[in-house]
Scaffold this active site. Structure first.
Site, PDB file in Angstrom:
ATOM      1  N   ARG A  89     -35.309-111.027  61.851  1.00 22.58           N
ATOM      2  CA  ARG A  89     -36.322-111.648  62.722  1.00 22.58           C
ATOM      3  C   ARG A  89     -36.709-113.014  62.148  1.00 22.58           C
ATOM      4  O   ARG A  89     -36.268-114.045  62.630  1.00 22.58           O
ATOM      5  CB  ARG A  89     -37.535-110.707  62.852  1.00 22.58           C
ATOM      6  CG  ARG A  89     -38.493-111.061  63.982  1.00 22.58           C
ATOM      7  CD  ARG A  89     -39.452-112.184  63.666  1.00 22.58           C
ATOM      8  NE  ARG A  89     -40.400-111.879  62.604  1.00 22.58           N
ATOM      9  CZ  ARG A  89     -41.263-112.757  62.105  1.00 22.58           C
ATOM     10  NH1 ARG A  89     -41.279-114.006  62.551  1.00 22.58           N
ATOM     11  NH2 ARG A  89     -42.080-112.430  61.132  1.00 22.58           N
ATOM     12  N   HIS A 143     -40.881-106.880  66.275  1.00 24.40           N
ATOM     13  CA  HIS A 143     -41.959-107.867  66.145  1.00 24.40           C
ATOM     14  C   HIS A 143     -42.312-108.341  67.553  1.00 24.40           C
ATOM     15  O   HIS A 143     -41.440-108.845  68.261  1.00 24.40           O
ATOM     16  CB  HIS A 143     -41.433-109.028  65.303  1.00 24.40           C
ATOM     17  CG  HIS A 143     -42.486-109.923  64.764  1.00 24.40           C
ATOM     18  ND1 HIS A 143     -42.676-111.209  65.211  1.00 24.40           N
ATOM     19  CD2 HIS A 143     -43.408-109.733  63.800  1.00 24.40           C
ATOM     20  CE1 HIS A 143     -43.666-111.771  64.528  1.00 24.40           C
ATOM     21  NE2 HIS A 143     -44.125-110.891  63.670  1.00 24.40           N
ATOM     22  N   ARG A 180     -48.618-101.880  63.752  1.00 23.91           N
ATOM     23  CA  ARG A 180     -49.263-102.802  62.828  1.00 23.91           C
ATOM     24  C   ARG A 180     -49.774-103.991  63.627  1.00 23.91           C
ATOM     25  O   ARG A 180     -49.101-104.463  64.545  1.00 23.91           O
ATOM     26  CB  ARG A 180     -48.233-103.285  61.798  1.00 23.91           C
ATOM     27  CG  ARG A 180     -48.806-104.278  60.816  1.00 23.91           C
ATOM     28  CD  ARG A 180     -47.830-105.396  60.489  1.00 23.91           C
ATOM     29  NE  ARG A 180     -47.632-106.334  61.593  1.00 23.91           N
ATOM     30  CZ  ARG A 180     -46.904-107.441  61.508  1.00 23.91           C
ATOM     31  NH1 ARG A 180     -46.279-107.738  60.395  1.00 23.91           N
ATOM     32  NH2 ARG A 180     -46.761-108.259  62.547  1.00 23.91           N
ATOM     33  N   THR A 223     -48.842-118.088  57.096  1.00 25.20           N
ATOM     34  CA  THR A 223     -47.839-118.640  58.007  1.00 25.20           C
ATOM     35  C   THR A 223     -47.362-120.028  57.613  1.00 25.20           C
ATOM     36  O   THR A 223     -46.226-120.399  57.875  1.00 25.20           O
ATOM     37  CB  THR A 223     -48.455-118.675  59.423  1.00 25.20           C
ATOM     38  OG1 THR A 223     -48.906-117.353  59.714  1.00 25.20           O
ATOM     39  CG2 THR A 223     -47.490-119.147  60.474  1.00 25.20           C
ATOM     40  N   HIS A 237     -47.404-111.307  54.367  1.00 26.80           N
ATOM     41  CA  HIS A 237     -46.242-112.099  54.789  1.00 26.80           C
ATOM     42  C   HIS A 237     -46.503-113.520  54.309  1.00 26.80           C
ATOM     43  O   HIS A 237     -47.474-114.148  54.715  1.00 26.80           O
ATOM     44  CB  HIS A 237     -46.158-112.034  56.323  1.00 26.80           C
ATOM     45  CG  HIS A 237     -45.082-112.868  56.942  1.00 26.80           C
ATOM     46  ND1 HIS A 237     -43.871-112.348  57.346  1.00 26.80           N
ATOM     47  CD2 HIS A 237     -45.043-114.184  57.272  1.00 26.80           C
ATOM     48  CE1 HIS A 237     -43.138-113.306  57.895  1.00 26.80           C
ATOM     49  NE2 HIS A 237     -43.818-114.429  57.859  1.00 26.80           N
ATOM     50  N   HIS A 266     -45.125-117.509  53.494  1.00 31.95           N
ATOM     51  CA  HIS A 266     -44.139-118.592  53.551  1.00 31.95           C
ATOM     52  C   HIS A 266     -44.135-119.378  52.243  1.00 31.95           C
ATOM     53  O   HIS A 266     -45.041-119.254  51.419  1.00 31.95           O
ATOM     54  CB  HIS A 266     -44.413-119.485  54.769  1.00 31.95           C
ATOM     55  CG  HIS A 266     -43.848-118.872  56.015  1.00 31.95           C
ATOM     56  ND1 HIS A 266     -42.669-119.286  56.569  1.00 31.95           N
ATOM     57  CD2 HIS A 266     -44.287-117.826  56.770  1.00 31.95           C
ATOM     58  CE1 HIS A 266     -42.405-118.531  57.638  1.00 31.95           C
ATOM     59  NE2 HIS A 266     -43.371-117.635  57.778  1.00 31.95           N
ATOM     60  N   HIS A 303     -28.896-121.266  22.235  1.00 36.84           N
ATOM     61  CA  HIS A 303     -29.083-120.101  23.112  1.00 36.84           C
ATOM     62  C   HIS A 303     -27.956-119.102  22.897  1.00 36.84           C
ATOM     63  O   HIS A 303     -28.172-117.898  22.773  1.00 36.84           O
ATOM     64  CB  HIS A 303     -29.120-120.539  24.582  1.00 36.84           C
ATOM     65  CG  HIS A 303     -30.406-121.201  24.965  1.00 36.84           C
ATOM     66  ND1 HIS A 303     -31.170-120.782  26.023  1.00 36.84           N
ATOM     67  CD2 HIS A 303     -31.065-122.252  24.417  1.00 36.84           C
ATOM     68  CE1 HIS A 303     -32.254-121.545  26.113  1.00 36.84           C
ATOM     69  NE2 HIS A 303     -32.204-122.446  25.157  1.00 36.84           N
TER      70      HIS A 303
HETATM   71  C1  HCA Z   1     -44.484-116.978  62.987  1.00 39.47           C
HETATM   72  C2  HCA Z   1     -45.015-115.577  62.902  1.00 39.47           C
HETATM   73  C3  HCA Z   1     -45.031-114.980  61.524  1.00 39.47           C
HETATM   74  C4  HCA Z   1     -45.574-113.587  61.710  1.00 39.47           C
HETATM   75  C5  HCA Z   1     -45.929-112.847  60.497  1.00 39.47           C
HETATM   76  C6  HCA Z   1     -46.411-111.456  60.742  1.00 39.47           C
HETATM   77  C7  HCA Z   1     -45.926-115.794  60.553  1.00 39.47           C
HETATM   78  O1  HCA Z   1     -45.269-117.882  62.806  1.00 39.47           O
HETATM   79  O2  HCA Z   1     -43.299-117.147  63.262  1.00 39.47           O
HETATM   80  O3  HCA Z   1     -46.011-110.828  61.712  1.00 39.47           O
HETATM   81  O4  HCA Z   1     -47.217-110.981  59.924  1.00 39.47           O
HETATM   82  O5  HCA Z   1     -45.439-116.377  59.609  1.00 39.47           O
HETATM   83  O6  HCA Z   1     -47.147-115.848  60.825  1.00 39.47           O
HETATM   84  O7  HCA Z   1     -43.748-114.965  60.963  1.00 39.47           O
HETATM   85 CU    CU Z   2     -43.372-116.032  59.172  1.00 40.93          CU
END
Ligand code: HCA
Ligand code: CU
Length: 385
Positions: free
Chosen positions: A15, A75, A135, A169, A196, A198, A292
């Site tokens: 995804r 999702h 969820r 995000t 989650h 990034h 090393h």
């Molecule tokens: C996006 C959505 C998501 C969703 C994360 C989640 C994010 O912006 O593409 O479902 O918890 O990063 O918020 O990937």
């Molecule tokens: Cu994301």
């Protein structure tokens, strides 16, 4: 570790991973990747929404029909029609998400707080009419005022969602902030918590680790960290992190499968495995500098915190270059089964350093030099270089 929950790895390669520019998985790719993740023992495989593209629904069904040990999640946006379609595709879980930050409320989906809560109610009713586990996740949670985030997540819990998600995000959070927010939400709700994260700020693995320590049981990952922009927490990097300090949490996974997953996904996504990938990077178990190598030959723990054998990898020593040293050369001499004196090894080291100052000599070049010294052994003055 004492307070850390039982870890559940949620893999979103199929995804989030496909949201990386240039990536397009075929049905066969999706099946092969799902099978590889299942061999590793992943807990949940996250698929896109059935309305993502014409093929998505059929591919979700194909994955659901594999009867994997992993559970299959879909999702979806916070909409009853998408939730119903996820159920029709045979998914086990629906992962509903909705933007919660002021900026996404204004410029994204355009709904205010009241309408977000209403959408959650409608989604929860739709879920309750299916057999799906569920969820609800707040997109851009870390730029949402904590009072509003709390209100939304509490509402999702009361509406019946079994797990709440907190998404960084935009990859702006740091481990301290993640610890605080997850710790706060841990006190607030009784449901499981998912994180989650990034990687825009370079903290995706550190943030996932902080989230786990603060009480998030479910951690989102993708192979190689593939995802929007520069991606999210990489599966194998996160496992490496946990192996170091929370080893019990990853003991039930088949760790040697990680390299295969990373290589497979790299091949199908048309990217390379990053040299910096903790477990699958090409040189992560290779030692180079003279000091090393000297120490590693004596005891690998001097410069290795991850045991290559635990991940199905082998240690290697890069000895043929200008940064080499006597111990590295003598290691190679022993490997070749050649007998040379200390003095000869010292001289070979000097020659290797000098020659590779001009151009790389490679292992073959080094071996040639070693054999040259070996053949001159019988001569009385073997210093004719
Ligand atoms: C996006 C959505 C998501 C969703 C994360 C989640 C994010 O912006 O593409 O479902 O918890 O990063 O918020 O990937
Ligand atoms: Cu994301």
């Amino acid at each position: 570790m004492a307070n850390s929950p039982h870890l559940q790895l949620v893999d979103s390669t199929l995804r989030e991973g496909e949201q990386h520019p240039g990536v397009r998985f075929t049905t066969m790719d999706r099946i092969d990747i799902a099978l590889a993740l299942d061999r590793f023992g992943i807990d949940i495989i996250e698929m896109p929404t059935p309305v993502a593209s014409p093929q998505a629904g059929a591919d979700i069904q194909a994955i659901a029909n594999l009867s994997l040990t992993a559970r299959v999640a879909c999702h979806t946006r916070c909409r009853p029609d998408e939730i119903n379609q996820a159920a029709d595709c045979g998914a086990d879980i629906v992962h509903v998400y909705m933007g919660s930050s002021p900026t996404l409320r204004e410029h994204g989906h355009g709904r205010d707080l009241c309408r977000i809560l209403k959408a959650i109610d409608e989604a929860a009713i739709a879920v309750s009419r299916t057999k799906l586990a569920s969820r609800f996740s707040c997109e851009d949670a870390f730029r949402t005022p904590i009072g509003e985030l709390s209100r939304i997540l509490l509402h999702a819990e009361e509406a019946g969602f079994q797990r709440v998600g907190i998404a960084d995000t935009v990859g702006a959070a740091c481990p301290k902030q993640v610890t605080e927010v997850i710790g706060f939400v841990r006190q607030l709700v009784a449901t499981e918590i998912e994180f989650h994260g990034h990687n825009d700020g370079g903290c995706a693995v550190a943030n996932a680790h902080a989230a786990f320590l603060a009480g998030a049981s479910h951690i989102d990952v993708t192979a190689l960290g593939l995802g929007e922009r520069n991606g999210i927490t990489a599966l194998s990097d996160f496992v490496a992190r946990l192996w170091l300090t929370e080893r019990a949490s990853v003991a039930r996974y088949c760790l040697p499968e990680l390299i295969g997953i990373d290589e497979l996904v790299a091949e199908r996504a048309l990217v390379s495995v990053p040299f910096s990938a903790c477990i699958s990077g090409a040189n992560v178990f290779t030692h180079k500098a003279g000091p090393h190598i000297k120490a590693v030959v004596s005891n690998p723990e001097t410069y290795e915190v991850l045991d290559p054998a635990a991940f199905g990898r082998k240690r290697s020593l890069d000895v043929a270059h200008r940064l080499t040293g006597r111990h590295a050369i003598s290691f190679r001499v022993r490997e070749l089964g050649v007998q040379l004196s200390e003095e000869q090894i010292k001289r070979i080291t000097e020659v290797v350093k000098l020659e590779s100052e001009r151009k790389p000599i490679g292992l073959e070049g080094l071996d040639r030099i070693i054999y040259r010294f070996n053949t001159e052994k019988g001569h009385s003055h073997g210093n004719t270089f």
